[in-house]
Design a protein around this motif. Structure first.
Motif, mmCIF file in Angstrom:
data_model
loop_
_atom_site.group_PDB
_atom_site.id
_atom_site.type_symbol
_atom_site.label_atom_id
_atom_site.label_comp_id
_atom_site.label_asym_id
_atom_site.label_seq_id
_atom_site.Cartn_x
_atom_site.Cartn_y
_atom_site.Cartn_z
ATOM 1 N N ASP A 177 0.863 -1.184 0.000
ATOM 2 C CA ASP A 177 0.000 0.000 0.000
ATOM 3 C C ASP A 177 0.904 1.240 0.000
ATOM 4 O O ASP A 177 1.084 1.883 1.028
ATOM 5 C CB ASP A 177 -0.915 -0.035 1.234
ATOM 6 C CG ASP A 177 -1.948 1.082 1.200
ATOM 7 O OD1 ASP A 177 -2.279 1.541 0.091
ATOM 8 O OD2 ASP A 177 -2.403 1.499 2.285
ATOM 9 N N ALA A 178 1.510 1.499 -1.155
ATOM 10 C CA ALA A 178 2.440 2.628 -1.258
ATOM 11 C C ALA A 178 1.882 3.658 -2.234
ATOM 12 O O ALA A 178 1.216 3.313 -3.202
ATOM 13 C CB ALA A 178 3.805 2.141 -1.727
ATOM 14 N N ASP A 179 2.168 4.937 -1.954
ATOM 15 C CA ASP A 179 1.649 6.021 -2.796
ATOM 16 C C ASP A 179 2.706 6.646 -3.697
ATOM 17 O O ASP A 179 2.380 7.359 -4.640
ATOM 18 C CB ASP A 179 1.048 7.127 -1.910
ATOM 19 C CG ASP A 179 -0.172 6.613 -1.147
ATOM 20 O OD1 ASP A 179 -0.926 5.814 -1.717
ATOM 21 O OD2 ASP A 179 -0.351 7.006 0.024
ATOM 22 N N SER A 180 3.972 6.394 -3.380
ATOM 23 C CA SER A 180 5.031 7.047 -4.160
ATOM 24 C C SER A 180 6.163 6.069 -4.448
ATOM 25 O O SER A 180 6.283 5.022 -3.793
ATOM 26 C CB SER A 180 5.586 8.246 -3.386
ATOM 27 O OG SER A 180 6.287 7.788 -2.238
ATOM 28 N N ALA A 181 7.012 6.453 -5.395
ATOM 29 C CA ALA A 181 8.169 5.625 -5.737
ATOM 30 C C ALA A 181 9.087 5.471 -4.523
ATOM 31 O O ALA A 181 9.633 4.397 -4.282
ATOM 32 C CB ALA A 181 8.922 6.241 -6.915
ATOM 33 N N ASP A 182 9.235 6.547 -3.728
ATOM 34 C CA ASP A 182 10.095 6.487 -2.530
ATOM 35 C C ASP A 182 9.620 5.408 -1.563
ATOM 36 O O ASP A 182 10.438 4.667 -1.002
ATOM 37 C CB ASP A 182 10.115 7.846 -1.812
ATOM 38 C CG ASP A 182 10.955 8.872 -2.559
ATOM 39 O OD1 ASP A 182 11.768 8.460 -3.424
ATOM 40 O OD2 ASP A 182 10.801 10.075 -2.278
ATOM 41 N N GLU A 183 8.310 5.327 -1.353
ATOM 42 C CA GLU A 183 7.777 4.320 -0.435
ATOM 43 C C GLU A 183 8.024 2.904 -0.977
ATOM 44 O O GLU A 183 8.388 1.999 -0.226
ATOM 45 C CB GLU A 183 6.271 4.543 -0.217
ATOM 46 C CG GLU A 183 5.963 5.770 0.613
ATOM 47 C CD GLU A 183 4.464 6.017 0.768
ATOM 48 O OE1 GLU A 183 3.672 5.042 0.691
ATOM 49 O OE2 GLU A 183 4.085 7.176 0.958
ATOM 50 N N LYS A 186 11.777 2.107 -0.453
ATOM 51 C CA LYS A 186 12.088 1.767 0.951
ATOM 52 C C LYS A 186 11.632 0.344 1.270
ATOM 53 O O LYS A 186 12.365 -0.435 1.872
ATOM 54 C CB LYS A 186 11.406 2.760 1.902
ATOM 55 C CG LYS A 186 12.105 4.097 1.963
ATOM 56 C CD LYS A 186 11.358 5.059 2.868
ATOM 57 C CE LYS A 186 11.950 6.455 2.749
ATOM 58 N NZ LYS A 186 11.119 7.465 3.398
ATOM 59 N N TYR A 187 10.413 0.023 0.858
ATOM 60 C CA TYR A 187 9.899 -1.330 1.119
ATOM 61 C C TYR A 187 10.709 -2.358 0.340
ATOM 62 O O TYR A 187 11.065 -3.421 0.871
ATOM 63 C CB TYR A 187 8.411 -1.392 0.746
ATOM 64 C CG TYR A 187 7.776 -2.734 1.029
ATOM 65 C CD1 TYR A 187 7.957 -3.370 2.264
ATOM 66 C CD2 TYR A 187 6.998 -3.376 0.084
ATOM 67 C CE1 TYR A 187 7.388 -4.608 2.518
ATOM 68 C CE2 TYR A 187 6.413 -4.612 0.331
ATOM 69 C CZ TYR A 187 6.614 -5.220 1.567
ATOM 70 O OH TYR A 187 6.041 -6.445 1.818
#
Length: 195
Positions: A177-183, A186-187
């Protein structure tokens, strides 16, 4: 020569399907029979082979690219239709093609009936010939994923992880459940660092 059969899948067995085309049931050996749905219409790309022992045998694939990979495997000395099907059934086509392109002989020896000699022959005969195939599969996959996830996957490869490593964690990233490339990055890093 048949190029493809289009009809209703009337039977799905562990190593073949039956395709009903206008009332005629064709037995078609497939590396991925369970990719089809019984009772549904499908287009199956066909390769025919004839031998003295079995007569005419039909081999079927979900795409022209998968059929092309089968034909490339058949071009390798020591690999017949049954071996080629077993290799394709044991691994998704993209990972198989990438392993060949990267010359991973040890990886190829895990397939049924593939020893070190045959694996080396596969790499010798096919390395450098599957790049377009891998690229098309990458492009198809990239069109299916969100732009943020696609950016994250490219970033992980740019950080030095291999495509194979990134492909292994992609299904988990797709469910995140990520909204951005950064998230996603990180995951993805947390998953890659666990290994």
């Amino acid at each position: 020569m048949y190029e493809y059969l289009e009809g209703v899948i009337t039977l799905i067995m562990p190593n073949y399907i039956v395709v009903d085309v206008n009332g005629i049931g064709y037995k078609v050996y497939s590396p991925t029979p369970f990719a089809y749905e019984q009772g549904k219409k499908a287009k199956v790309y066909i390769e025919q082979k004839f031998s003295d022992n079995t007569g005419l045998t039909l081999y079927g694939f979900e795409s022209e690219d998968a059929k092309g990979l089968f034909l490339k495997l058949l071009s390798v000395s020591g690999i017949g239709p049954k071996s080629a099907l077993a290799i394709m059934a044991a691994e998704d086509s993209k990972s198989l093609a990438e392993a060949i392109e990267q010359g991973e002989v040890k990886y190829l020896t895990r397939f049924p009936g593939v020893g070190k000699k045959t694996a080396s022959q596969i790499v010798l005969d096919l390395k450098g010939k599957l790049g377009d195939y891998v690229q098309r599969l990458d492009q198809e996959h990239n069109e299916e994923v969100s732009p943020a996830l696609n950016d994250a996957l490219l970033a992980l490869i740019a950080l030095g992880y291999t495509k194979k490593e990134v492909n292994k964690i992609t299904p988990k990233l797709e469910q995140a459940d990520a909204d951005s490339a950064d998230e996603y990055i990180k995951y993805g890093l947390s998953l890659l660092l666990k290994k």
